[in-house]
Design an enzyme around this catalytic site. Sequence first.
Site, PDB file in Angstrom:
ATOM      1  N   HIS A  78       0.837  -1.193   0.000  1.00 38.21           N
ATOM      2  CA  HIS A  78       0.000   0.000   0.000  1.00 38.21           C
ATOM      3  C   HIS A  78       0.878   1.251   0.000  1.00 38.21           C
ATOM      4  O   HIS A  78       2.046   1.210   0.401  1.00 38.21           O
ATOM      5  CB  HIS A  78      -0.917  -0.011   1.213  1.00 38.21           C
ATOM      6  CG  HIS A  78      -1.995  -1.048   1.114  1.00 38.21           C
ATOM      7  ND1 HIS A  78      -2.985  -1.175   2.049  1.00 38.21           N
ATOM      8  CD2 HIS A  78      -2.248  -2.007   0.180  1.00 38.21           C
ATOM      9  CE1 HIS A  78      -3.805  -2.154   1.705  1.00 38.21           C
ATOM     10  NE2 HIS A  78      -3.362  -2.683   0.566  1.00 38.21           N
ATOM     11  N   GLU A  80       0.809   3.834   1.890  1.00 37.91           N
ATOM     12  CA  GLU A  80       1.253   4.187   3.237  1.00 37.91           C
ATOM     13  C   GLU A  80       2.446   3.328   3.648  1.00 37.91           C
ATOM     14  O   GLU A  80       3.411   3.831   4.237  1.00 37.91           O
ATOM     15  CB  GLU A  80       0.119   3.964   4.259  1.00 37.91           C
ATOM     16  CG  GLU A  80      -1.171   4.685   3.921  1.00 37.91           C
ATOM     17  CD  GLU A  80      -2.164   3.830   3.140  1.00 37.91           C
ATOM     18  OE1 GLU A  80      -3.363   3.894   3.451  1.00 37.91           O
ATOM     19  OE2 GLU A  80      -1.743   3.104   2.213  1.00 37.91           O
TER      20      GLU A  80
END
Length: 151
Positions: A78, A80
């Site tokens: 992801h 993040e």
Amino acid sequence: MSRPTWDEYFMEMAEVAQKRSTCLRRKVGAIIVKNNHIMATGYNGAPAGIEHCSERGCVREKLGVPSGQRHELCRGLHAEQNAIIQAAQLGQSIAGGTLYCTNQPCVICAKMIINAGIVRVVVKDGYPDELAVEMLNEAGIKIEKLNTEVT
């Protein structure tokens, strides 16, 4: 033309990072900021040196896995996660920082955000993961949808 707020400015940068995404289902970008300085950026895609889903196809799509479920079946990281990893590789402390993300983090990313010491998360769009919001709230981390609080 009016000058953007800091939140608007950094979210626009997360949107630029999002353009590098190789995910076939949802393109996401993230920026980690501390004291109004960009510490790291990330977008969702396969690990370095691994064939991207845009080249190979989406495992989750082939299996009919709904959004927000069975993250372990995805080849990609992801946005993040990639931003947190980039900060670590560069030796940048992100404790006390703000994460700007084009989508609300999932629960896996929420746990990483908590342990990385990020104190605020600003998102553009939602994501179907109530446990992530619950955990971020419990950890005392503000999660805001650009100019409104998420609960």
